[in-house]
Motif scaffolding. Structure first.
Motif, short mmCIF file in Angstrom:
data_model
loop_
_atom_site.label_atom_id
_atom_site.label_comp_id
_atom_site.label_asym_id
_atom_site.label_seq_id
_atom_site.Cartn_x
_atom_site.Cartn_y
_atom_site.Cartn_z
N LEU A 61 0.82 -1.05 -0.13
CA LEU A 61 -0.17 0.13 -0.12
C LEU A 61 0.77 1.26 0.06
N HIS A 62 2.09 1.15 0.24
CA HIS A 62 2.90 2.08 0.29
C HIS A 62 3.29 2.92 -1.14
N ARG A 63 3.14 3.87 -1.35
CA ARG A 63 3.37 4.69 -2.66
C ARG A 63 4.67 5.48 -2.54
N PRO A 64 5.83 5.35 -2.91
CA PRO A 64 7.10 6.26 -2.63
C PRO A 64 6.79 7.62 -2.96
N ASP A 65 5.95 8.06 -4.00
CA ASP A 65 5.86 9.45 -4.51
C ASP A 65 4.72 10.05 -3.44
N GLU A 66 4.08 9.31 -2.45
CA GLU A 66 3.13 10.04 -1.56
C GLU A 66 3.75 9.99 -0.23
N PRO A 67 3.07 10.98 0.68
CA PRO A 67 3.43 11.06 2.13
C PRO A 67 3.01 9.71 2.82
N THR A 68 3.52 9.28 3.69
CA THR A 68 2.77 8.34 4.74
C THR A 68 1.60 8.99 5.27
N LYS A 69 0.50 7.98 5.12
CA LYS A 69 -0.88 8.56 5.78
C LYS A 69 -0.95 8.13 7.26
N SER A 70 -1.35 8.75 8.22
CA SER A 70 -1.77 8.51 9.56
C SER A 70 -3.07 7.39 9.44
#
Length: 83
Positions: free
Chosen positions: A58-67
């Motif tokens: 679910l991790h997208r390197p181009d997006e910040p980590t979501k809370s």
């Protein structure tokens, strides 16, 4: 012994018999290791399975980590048909 020709791009194509022996198909990955004797060893890279394969999916390197709150809000919107 199978012989492969190197293309202008520095690529080789492996014969079907070699791929079958390795147990790989298009899209799979192989490891390449050069031995101290100057020979190359190929091996099939095993695919991750189960929960191990899910980690990081679910991790997208181009997006910040979501809370967790942001994730829950996205889930809520999805169930409500707002996305």
């Amino acid at each position: 012994m199978a012989i492969a020709t190197i293309t202008a791009k520095g690529q080789i194509t492996l014969r079907k018999e070699v791929l079958k022996t390795l147990g790989v198909k298009p899209g799979d990955k192989v490891s390449v290791e050069v031995t101290p004797a100057g020979k190359v060893e190929l091996g099939a890279v095993k695919k991750k399975q189960g929960l191990e394969a899910f980690f990081g999916s679910l991790h997208r390197p181009d997006e910040p980590t979501k809370s967790l709150e942001e994730i829950n809000e996205t889930i809520r919107k999805g169930w409500a048909g707002e996305l």
